[in-house]
Motif scaffolding. Structure first.
Motif, short mmCIF file in Angstrom:
data_model
loop_
_atom_site.label_atom_id
_atom_site.label_comp_id
_atom_site.label_asym_id
_atom_site.label_seq_id
_atom_site.Cartn_x
_atom_site.Cartn_y
_atom_site.Cartn_z
N GLN A 354 0.84 -1.20 0.00
CA GLN A 354 0.00 0.00 0.00
C GLN A 354 0.88 1.26 0.00
O GLN A 354 0.81 2.11 0.89
CB GLN A 354 -0.94 0.01 1.21
N ALA A 355 1.70 1.36 -1.03
CA ALA A 355 2.73 2.39 -1.09
C ALA A 355 2.18 3.81 -0.99
O ALA A 355 2.71 4.64 -0.24
CB ALA A 355 3.54 2.23 -2.38
N ALA A 356 1.13 4.11 -1.74
CA ALA A 356 0.59 5.47 -1.73
C ALA A 356 0.06 5.84 -0.34
O ALA A 356 0.30 6.95 0.15
CB ALA A 356 -0.52 5.61 -2.77
N GLN A 357 -0.64 4.91 0.30
CA GLN A 357 -1.21 5.19 1.61
C GLN A 357 -0.12 5.38 2.65
O GLN A 357 -0.17 6.31 3.48
CB GLN A 357 -2.15 4.05 2.04
N LYS A 358 0.90 4.54 2.61
CA LYS A 358 2.00 4.66 3.58
C LYS A 358 2.79 5.94 3.34
O LYS A 358 3.22 6.61 4.29
CB LYS A 358 2.91 3.44 3.51
N THR A 359 2.98 6.29 2.05
CA THR A 359 3.70 7.52 1.74
C THR A 359 2.92 8.73 2.21
O THR A 359 3.48 9.67 2.78
CB THR A 359 3.97 7.61 0.23
N ALA A 360 1.61 8.73 1.97
CA ALA A 360 0.77 9.84 2.42
C ALA A 360 0.83 9.99 3.94
O ALA A 360 0.91 11.11 4.47
CB ALA A 360 -0.67 9.62 1.97
N ALA A 361 0.79 8.87 4.64
CA ALA A 361 0.86 8.92 6.11
C ALA A 361 2.19 9.51 6.57
O ALA A 361 2.24 10.32 7.51
CB ALA A 361 0.67 7.52 6.68
#
Length: 375
Positions: A354-361
């Motif tokens: 879940q790269a995008a979600q982890k990056t956003a976090a």
């Protein structure tokens, strides 16, 4: 918070849109202003310029577009000054974005970079520019973490968004019927998303069709950011076109001819044996040979660290070579097995996180920490 994003290419539009959706889940008050494409526009916010306005291909083409480049750069600088975002998020597209980063940093703006420009391939000297202009770098290729570590610049790797997107994709059951395809095995043709790429690649890719027509059907992946009328002169002799259905096409393909870029990784993650193709102007290629420092051009081979798929580059990209390689790809089971084993290595290295979600976090966390320090 106010977010200003710049994505200069089709793949950047795709990944930036995912990141924007993820940022909204972390920051319900998120406001977006951006240079990008239709996918980012669908998420919401204000589109300043479409990436089609910015697209160039090759060193020579970039040089001849200098005046346009400077005009857009000045416009972007003025827009940033007027908008004053809480953070500028740059997505790949290093030639333009690193210059914007220099200006933004001088204006006291926070600068994040999502998807590192490929300076590891052709200009390691730009690491110093990154270090001085970018507050946080978020990379999507596992070897980039080690690359930046060599220069004492810590970066965040939260996974690869392409791997996540492929893992989450559900193929369309009526793909053949909806696109008027018959039941012959499909050879997917992915010529790129820019006119310059397509003009260089597609004529050669389709020239090899006749010997394969009885047993296979060639299906070209068109993109809706180009006028469909543009593709009509390619649609002949039974060639089929599908638009904005690349994942569906790959999920049904037996083999693929792919212009170098993100599509090579997508093809690998769908497990489709492929030939990587690339050609540009002779001057651009000569300059590229002088500056490019990596042994491969495809993400597949770069991530694996060895040759998994065949690369036909510049003078090697001929109809004869392409035909011979495709015959091998379709008939040699041991060769197919070696390719698919290499694909398994790549999946393991990338993971599904879940790269995008982890990056956003991570991004929102860093910004909130900064606000706490200021207050």
């Amino acid at each position: 918070m106010k977010y200003y994003l710049i994505a200069g290419e089709r793949s950047g539009d795709f990944h930036a849109a995912d990141l924007m959706r993820a940022l909204r889940t972390e920051d319900a008050a998120a406001e977006f202003r951006f240079w990008g494409g239709d996918l980012m526009r669908a998420v919401g916010g204000e589109l300043v310029h479409h990436y089609q306005d910015l697209a160039v291909m090759g060193f020579l083409e970039a040089a001849t577009g200098v005046l346009k480049f400077r005009r857009y750069l000045k416009e972007c600088e003025k827009d940033l000054q007027a908008y004053r975002p809480d953070v500028l998020i740059l997505v790949d597209y290093g030639g333009f974005n690193l210059r914007v980063a220099k200006f933004a940093k001088a204006q006291g703006l926070k600068v994040f970079y999502y998807i590192s420009p490929k300076i590891w391939a052709w200009n390691e000297g730009r690491v110093e520019q990154v270090k001085s202009r970018v507050d946080k770098m978020f990379v999507i290729l596992p070897f980039e973490e080690e690359f930046y570590k060599r220069f004492d610049y810590p970066v965040d790797y939260a996974g690869n968004p392409t791997a996540d997107a492929v893992a989450e994709f559900v193929p369309t059951a009526d793909f053949h019927a909806r696109n008027q395809l018959d039941q012959r095995p499909i050879i997917a043709v992915l010529p790129g998303s820019r006119k310059q790429e397509i003009e260089e690649m597609l004529h050669v890719m389709l020239a090899i069709l006749p010997p394969f027509m009885v047993d296979y059907q060639f299906v070209v992946a068109g993109v809706d950011n180009l006028d469909r009328v543009y593709y009509q002169h390619f649609e002949r002799n039974g060639i089929r076109l599908v638009f904005d259905q690349t994942f569906d096409l790959l999920s049904h393909a037996t083999a693929a001819l792919v212009t170098s870029g993100t599509a090579t990784l997508e093809t690998a993650l769908f497990g489709v044996p492929q030939i990587v193709c690339y050609r540009t102007s002779n001057i651009s290629y000569a300059i590229g040979k002088l500056v490019i420092k990596v042994p491969y051009i495809s993400l597949v081979n770069l991530i694996a660290g060895h040759a998994v798929v065949k690369e036909l580059i510049q003078n090697d990209f001929t109809a004869r070579n392409l035909m011979d390689e495709l015959k091998l790809l379709l008939t040699d089971e041991a060769y197919q097995a070696r390719i698919k084993a290499g694909y398994d290595e790549i999946r393991t290295k990338l993971g599904q996180q879940q790269a995008a979600q982890k990056t956003a976090a991570l991004m929102v966390g860093y910004l909130k920490d900064e606000l706490k320090i200021r207050n």
